[in-house]
Design a protein around this motif. Structure first.
Motif, PDB file in Angstrom:
ATOM      1  N   UNK A   1       9.105  -7.823  -2.844  1.00  0.00           N
ATOM      2  CA  UNK A   1       9.267  -8.679  -4.011  1.00  0.00           C
ATOM      3  C   UNK A   1      10.472  -9.593  -3.910  1.00  0.00           C
ATOM      4  N   UNK A   2      11.510  -9.149  -3.220  1.00  0.00           N
ATOM      5  CA  UNK A   2      12.718  -9.968  -3.050  1.00  0.00           C
ATOM      6  C   UNK A   2      12.542 -11.032  -1.981  1.00  0.00           C
ATOM      7  N   UNK A   3      11.518 -10.882  -1.122  1.00  0.00           N
ATOM      8  CA  UNK A   3      11.338 -11.804   0.002  1.00  0.00           C
ATOM      9  C   UNK A   3      10.099 -12.679  -0.125  1.00  0.00           C
ATOM     10  N   UNK A   4       9.344 -12.518  -1.181  1.00  0.00           N
ATOM     11  CA  UNK A   4       8.131 -13.309  -1.316  1.00  0.00           C
ATOM     12  C   UNK A   4       7.411 -12.991  -2.604  1.00  0.00           C
ATOM     13  N   UNK A   5       6.107 -13.106  -2.582  1.00  0.00           N
ATOM     14  CA  UNK A   5       5.283 -12.892  -3.773  1.00  0.00           C
ATOM     15  C   UNK A   5       4.384 -11.677  -3.560  1.00  0.00           C
ATOM     16  N   UNK A   6       4.401 -10.743  -4.493  1.00  0.00           N
ATOM     17  CA  UNK A   6       3.520  -9.581  -4.416  1.00  0.00           C
ATOM     18  C   UNK A   6       2.239  -9.900  -5.166  1.00  0.00           C
ATOM     19  N   UNK A   7       1.127  -9.925  -4.438  1.00  0.00           N
ATOM     20  CA  UNK A   7      -0.152 -10.271  -5.059  1.00  0.00           C
ATOM     21  C   UNK A   7      -1.000  -9.038  -5.354  1.00  0.00           C
ATOM     22  N   UNK A   8      -0.664  -7.889  -4.714  1.00  0.00           N
ATOM     23  CA  UNK A   8      -1.463  -6.691  -4.954  1.00  0.00           C
ATOM     24  C   UNK A   8      -0.630  -5.442  -4.712  1.00  0.00           C
ATOM     25  N   UNK A   9      -0.939  -4.411  -5.491  1.00  0.00           N
ATOM     26  CA  UNK A   9      -0.301  -3.106  -5.377  1.00  0.00           C
ATOM     27  C   UNK A   9      -1.388  -2.045  -5.257  1.00  0.00           C
ATOM     28  N   UNK A  10      -1.137  -1.050  -4.409  1.00  0.00           N
ATOM     29  CA  UNK A  10      -2.140  -0.004  -4.227  1.00  0.00           C
ATOM     30  C   UNK A  10      -1.452   1.355  -4.152  1.00  0.00           C
ATOM     31  N   UNK A  11      -1.964   2.315  -4.927  1.00  0.00           N
ATOM     32  CA  UNK A  11      -1.442   3.674  -4.877  1.00  0.00           C
ATOM     33  C   UNK A  11      -2.492   4.621  -5.444  1.00  0.00           C
ATOM     34  N   UNK A  12      -2.461   5.870  -4.980  1.00  0.00           N
ATOM     35  CA  UNK A  12      -3.442   6.860  -5.445  1.00  0.00           C
ATOM     36  C   UNK A  12      -2.974   7.576  -6.703  1.00  0.00           C
ATOM     37  N   UNK A  13      -1.739   7.327  -7.123  1.00  0.00           N
ATOM     38  CA  UNK A  13      -1.179   7.938  -8.329  1.00  0.00           C
ATOM     39  C   UNK A  13      -1.101   6.867  -9.409  1.00  0.00           C
ATOM     40  N   UNK A  14      -1.898   7.013 -10.453  1.00  0.00           N
ATOM     41  CA  UNK A  14      -1.968   5.990 -11.494  1.00  0.00           C
ATOM     42  C   UNK A  14      -0.619   5.788 -12.179  1.00  0.00           C
ATOM     43  N   UNK A  15       0.157   6.861 -12.326  1.00  0.00           N
ATOM     44  CA  UNK A  15       1.456   6.729 -12.985  1.00  0.00           C
ATOM     45  C   UNK A  15       2.410   5.891 -12.141  1.00  0.00           C
ATOM     46  N   UNK A  16       2.433   6.176 -10.854  1.00  0.00           N
ATOM     47  CA  UNK A  16       3.284   5.405  -9.946  1.00  0.00           C
ATOM     48  C   UNK A  16       2.840   3.950  -9.898  1.00  0.00           C
ATOM     49  N   UNK A  17       1.526   3.754  -9.826  1.00  0.00           N
ATOM     50  CA  UNK A  17       0.981   2.402  -9.746  1.00  0.00           C
ATOM     51  C   UNK A  17       1.293   1.607 -11.010  1.00  0.00           C
ATOM     52  N   UNK A  18       1.128   2.217 -12.166  1.00  0.00           N
ATOM     53  CA  UNK A  18       1.390   1.510 -13.426  1.00  0.00           C
ATOM     54  C   UNK A  18       2.873   1.176 -13.578  1.00  0.00           C
ATOM     55  N   UNK A  19       3.713   2.086 -13.137  1.00  0.00           N
ATOM     56  CA  UNK A  19       5.159   1.829 -13.229  1.00  0.00           C
ATOM     57  C   UNK A  19       5.542   0.612 -12.397  1.00  0.00           C
ATOM     58  N   UNK A  20       5.025   0.536 -11.163  1.00  0.00           N
ATOM     59  CA  UNK A  20       5.336  -0.623 -10.325  1.00  0.00           C
ATOM     60  C   UNK A  20       4.622  -1.862 -10.848  1.00  0.00           C
ATOM     61  N   UNK A  21       3.437  -1.668 -11.420  1.00  0.00           N
ATOM     62  CA  UNK A  21       2.723  -2.796 -11.993  1.00  0.00           C
ATOM     63  C   UNK A  21       3.463  -3.442 -13.153  1.00  0.00           C
TER      64      UNK A  21
ATOM     65  N   UNK B   1       0.859  -1.187   0.000  1.00  0.00           N
ATOM     66  CA  UNK B   1       0.000   0.000   0.000  1.00  0.00           C
ATOM     67  C   UNK B   1       0.892   1.234   0.000  1.00  0.00           C
ATOM     68  N   UNK B   2       0.900   1.965  -1.114  1.00  0.00           N
ATOM     69  CA  UNK B   2       1.837   3.071  -1.299  1.00  0.00           C
ATOM     70  C   UNK B   2       3.111   2.544  -1.911  1.00  0.00           C
ATOM     71  N   UNK B   3       3.302   2.742  -3.227  1.00  0.00           N
ATOM     72  CA  UNK B   3       4.433   2.115  -3.911  1.00  0.00           C
ATOM     73  C   UNK B   3       5.373   3.141  -4.547  1.00  0.00           C
ATOM     74  N   UNK B   4       5.192   4.426  -4.216  1.00  0.00           N
ATOM     75  CA  UNK B   4       6.118   5.461  -4.666  1.00  0.00           C
ATOM     76  C   UNK B   4       6.921   5.985  -3.492  1.00  0.00           C
ATOM     77  N   UNK B   5       7.948   6.786  -3.763  1.00  0.00           N
ATOM     78  CA  UNK B   5       8.783   7.307  -2.690  1.00  0.00           C
ATOM     79  C   UNK B   5       9.427   6.171  -1.915  1.00  0.00           C
ATOM     80  N   UNK B   6       9.314   6.198  -0.585  1.00  0.00           N
ATOM     81  CA  UNK B   6       9.861   5.105   0.226  1.00  0.00           C
ATOM     82  C   UNK B   6       9.154   3.799  -0.081  1.00  0.00           C
TER      83      UNK B   6
END
Length: 449
Positions: free
Chosen positions: A59-79, A45-50
């Motif tokens: 992602x290095x320690x397990x499996x990421x099943x969901x990403x959440x962010x209020x900024x579509x650009x940040x969210x798409x980049x991590x997606x 939850x919150x995938x930009x900045x820190x």
């Protein structure tokens, strides 16, 4: 009933209560009962900045099943980096839809969203990694600490300096009595390094298409969008951040807090400040003094906090005269003991010197008492896999108490008066009006209650 007892019972009752949309989770036990050999399933939850590094750590320690962010650009980049993860703008919808597919969450949002997101996940039985400061309010810190204990969750606050060998060696040194009884602490920072002590913007530009403003506001009061509240700048606004104190004190006082049990102070006062602006923006600079009583055989002491960096008037930097001629860093910590001083030249306490130097030239480090860390995030994941909530050293039992100490300074700033603190009742004895700053009102749909 004491406030602390009420919150404990409320946390237990809330664990079985309804969530947004009326869904009653029935899968809390699932996250607790997974094999240590299985991958931990994360929702971030919150995938930009820190949140960028926290998500990549997940992602290095397990499996990421969901990403959440209020900024579509940040969210798409991590997606793009984690294409199997489902994307969301609203953490509430994410947790409702994917709750039984999630073991743990990372919460790397602005301060005002830490508790609402974390509490919802924790009530569903999810282990939680939350950035510092743990919460926006003292009540939230108390509740998150209570929830973690009642539900036996593995937790960690994101003050990564706690994992450094030098930090833990520093705690051991102070506890060993190398500098004698500590009665005076000074801690200073170059923060804020974002706009602060400024008027609230009057313009009301339209919300950009890539920003979900309703979800950004979350628990905060409703108000028009303005870019002044975005990115790194939210830290300086009362509605969203906790100012310089919230940004840095969980780092800079950490080694002293752990070594000397700097919890549940007797009082906090603002010595001097440039002042809050428009009831909206934290001061450009402040000096705040916290008074601690005797603690498990340790004598009373005072801790004085200085923020503002170059904006802090030079004549107010009293700590300069106590450094035995050492070069003054932008940020630092000084513990003044009866036999000598402990001086940390960085934000985390990992680099430190005992003063005066000639007195400690033959000093030998004390025996190792604290376990050395495999890494801040790794430590938390190992706690999850071994089912040992205490394995992560900055777990919410410790981090919640540390955050309460930090946020009392924020309460004193907002209240504009000395706070005589009653920790058990979670009240300012001398200032009933401070209650509005100890806890908060929530916009509909985002409450922790």
């Amino acid at each position: 009933m004491k406030r602390r007892d009420f919150l404990t019972r409320a946390a237990i009752a809330g664990a079985a209560g309804p969530f947004v949309g009326g869904t009653v989770p029935s899968f809390a036990a699932a996250a607790q009962g997974r094999s240590p050999n299985e991958k931990v399933r994360f929702a971030c939850i919150g995938v930009g900045g820190k949140g960028d590094s926290d998500t990549n750590d997940a992602g290095a320690h397990g499996e990421i099943v969901a990403l959440c962010d209020v900024d579509a650009r940040t969210l798409d980049k991590m997606g793009d980096k984690y294409p199997k993860a489902k994307k969301y703008y609203d953490y509430r919808k994410m947790l409702e839809e994917l709750g039984d597919k999630i073991d743990a969450v990372t919460v790397s949002t602005p301060d005002h969203t830490h508790a609402p997101a974390s509490v919802m996940a924790m009530r569903m039985g999810k282990h939680c990694f939350c950035q510092k400061p743990l919460t926006w309010s003292i009540e939230e810190a108390r509740l998150m600490r209570t929830l973690a204990a009642e539900k036996n969750l593995c937790t960690q606050m994101g003050n990564q300096g706690t994992a450094a060998d030098g930090f833990r060696q520093g705690v051991e040194t102070v506890r060993s009595g190398a500098i004698g009884a500590v009665k005076e602490i000074h801690v200073w920072t170059n923060r804020p390094i974002w706009p602060q002590g400024i008027p609230r913007p009057k313009e009301t530009p339209g919300v950009p298409n890539h920003i979900r403003w309703y979800e950004f506001l979350g628990a905060a009061p409703d108000q028009p969008y303005h870019p002044a509240y975005g990115a790194f700048n939210w830290r300086g606004w009362l509605d969203f951040g906790t100012g310089a104190l919230g940004d840095m004190a969980c780092h800079t006082i950490n080694v002293a807090a752990m070594a000397l049990e700097l919890f549940d102070p007797e009082s906090v006062e603002v010595v001097d400040t440039s002042g809050i602006v428009d009831h909206a923006s934290y001061p450009a600079w402040s000096i705040i003094r916290t008074h601690f009583g005797a603690r498990n055989g340790r004598p009373p002491l005072t801790m004085t906090w200085y923020d503002g960096g170059d904006k802090l008037p030079e004549g107010k930097k009293a700590f300069r005269e106590l450094l035995y001629g050492q070069k003054l860093p932008d940020s630092g910590l000084l513990l003044v003991g009866e036999q000598g001083s402990f001086f940390s030249e960085n934000d985390y306490g990992a680099e430190h010197t005992l003063l005066p130097g000639d007195r400690y030239k033959d000093f030998k480090e004390p025996d190792v008492k604290l376990p050395r860390s495999p890494g801040h995030f790794t430590e938390w994941v190992e706690a999850i896999k071994t089912g040992n909530p205490k394995k992560a050293l900055s777990n919410f039992d410790y981090a919640g108490r540390l955050t309460e100490t930090v946020l009392l300074g924020v309460v004193a700033l907002k209240a504009g008066t000395k706070i005589e603190w009653d920790a058990d009742a979670m009240k300012a004895r001398n200032c009933p009006d401070a209650d509005q700053y100890i806890r908060r009102n929530y916009r509909k749909g985002f409450s922790i209650h």
